[in-house]
Design an enzyme around this catalytic site. Structure first.
Site, PDB file in Angstrom:
ATOM      1  N   ASP A 218       0.820  -1.207   0.000  1.00 26.61           N
ATOM      2  CA  ASP A 218       0.000   0.000   0.000  1.00 26.61           C
ATOM      3  C   ASP A 218       0.852   1.254   0.000  1.00 26.61           C
ATOM      4  O   ASP A 218       2.019   1.253   0.402  1.00 26.61           O
ATOM      5  CB  ASP A 218      -0.967  -0.001   1.186  1.00 26.61           C
TER       6      ASP A 218
ATOM      7  N   GLU B 124       0.040  -1.304   5.743  1.00 22.00           N
ATOM      8  CA  GLU B 124       1.127  -0.917   6.631  1.00 22.00           C
ATOM      9  C   GLU B 124       1.101   0.571   6.917  1.00 22.00           C
ATOM     10  O   GLU B 124       1.445   1.008   8.026  1.00 22.00           O
ATOM     11  CB  GLU B 124       2.471  -1.313   6.017  1.00 22.00           C
TER      12      GLU B 124
END
Length: 393
Positions: A75, A140
């Protein structure tokens, strides 16, 4: 440059371009996850799967110990205003052997290098002993440690060592400060805004607390390696019956970076003392992260993440440095990150020896015109293969 001449390197750069061209905001990583899994399978990785949360997990080797875990997150943060970028945030434009785009440094450059570094390892007939696990994880950015905890605790992978691919400019990172996100809820009493003296304005109470936090920031501890603790108010919201009413509630979110001797309890106590000193009606608690992954998996985690620091004489750190010196021709410098990573779980909670190594510079993460040097992606792939060969060869 060798990246212009090598077919394998060209393939890796094209893979990196496709990664950057594929937006992957947190909870929206599905398209890039499919791209990564497809590339791993195309390269002949024998065991590639997607876990229930949506993390991509690949295994190479015997399945036995030692287990070396390569951890990278798929991400990225949002690109912001596209017009502010010199090149489009998802263009993956290359200029002067530098690739630009959201996620180039943080950390799609590392994903490409890890995948192709693992390919180099297989081409050398390795690993002959032990197991290399590649975990490309979700979410994350909003809650570090959340997804890698799922990989380790729920998917039955128990690594002996962990290597994080966050940007280090090809140095070796051995730790960073912790992070706590606090939520301060201030209570007031609403009334008509034409008669504010009849109520208690929660925003005014928040203003006093914010000033107190500014004063607190000057008093935080410092560590010679991890740096100084820090604190910042990052979000504020209020509630009232209308814009003609005095707000009865105001919420502050606080980002607190924790140096070596600072704990959750210490950080919360400092905030409570600030609230008491300012004489406002408020409570403080650690924030809870809640989201649903792109795979439909419910995710939840407390936003407290401890600091960690691997000792300079740790055998894993020493072996990584030796491997990189052999592969790249010079001894890598050691450093500590300013930002926070999945190491808060692997090292800070699970006690797994953890180091960081990746292409890109920390200062370019989350910025307009984020970038990574192509030569560094190539070098990182060699470095990843060399570290895996050292541990598992």
């Amino acid at each position: 440059m060798d990246w212009q001449l090598s077919t394998a390197n060209l393939d890796m750069i094209q893979f990196l371009r496709r990664l950057v061209q594929t937006p992957s905001l947190s909870t929206q990583e599905g398209a890039v996850a499919a791209l990564i899994a497809e590339e791993m399978k195309r390269l002949g990785f024998p065991d590639v799967r997607t876990d229930p949360m949506g993390n991509i997990i690949a295994r190479l080797g015997t399945g036995e110990r030692p287990i070396l875990l390569f951890d990278a997150h798929m991400d990225t943060v949002d690109a912001g205003d596209p017009a502010a970028w010199r090149h489009g945030p998802y263009s993956a434009a290359i200029e002067d052997e530098v690739l630009y785009g959201r996620g180039a440094a943080d950390m799609k450059g590392a994903i490409a290098a890890m995948v192709y570094g693992a390919k180099q390892l297989v081409e050398q007939g390795l690993p002959r002993r032990g197991t290399l696990v590649l975990a490309m994880v979700v979410q994350e950015e909003p809650c570090e440690g959340l997804a890698i905890r799922e990989v380790i605790e729920e998917q039955g992978i128990q690594p002996d060592y962990c290597l994080l691919g966050e940007p280090t400019n090809l140095g070796l990172a051995r730790g960073h400060r912790g992070r706590l996100e606090a939520c301060i809820t201030l209570r007031g009493r609403s009334c008509h805004a034409s008669m504010p003296e009849d109520g208690v304005n929660a925003i005014y109470g928040a203003a006093r607390v914010i000033v107190g936090i500014e004063l607190l920031a000057q008093q935080l501890n410092s560590d010679s390696l991890l740096g100084r603790g820090s604190i910042a108010v990052t979000e504020i919201a209020s509630e009232a019956e209308s814009r003609n009413a005095v707000p009865h509630r105001c919420v502050l979110y606080v980002d607190r970076r924790l140096t070596s001797d600072e704990t959750e309890a210490k950080a919360l106590t400092e905030l409570r003392r600030t609230i008491t000193r300012e004489g406002v009606d408020a409570e403080v608690a650690v924030s809870e992260y809640r989201a649903t992954s792109y795979a439909g998996y419910p995710c939840q985690g407390r936003q407290y993440h401890p600091s960690w620091l691997l000792p300079e004489n740790d055998p894993f750190l020493i072996r990584c440095a030796q491997a990189l010196e052999g592969a790249l021709g010079s001894r890598p410098r050691t450093l500590c990150w300013q930002f926070s990573t999945d190491g808060v779980y692997t090292a800070g909670m699970a006690g797994i020896p953890t180091v960081g190594f990746g292409p890109g510079e920390e200062r370019h993460a989350h910025t307009v015109d984020e970038r990574v040097r192509l030569a560094d992606v190539i070098a990182a792939a060699r470095g990843y293969a060399a570290i895996a060969a050292e541990i598992l060869g």
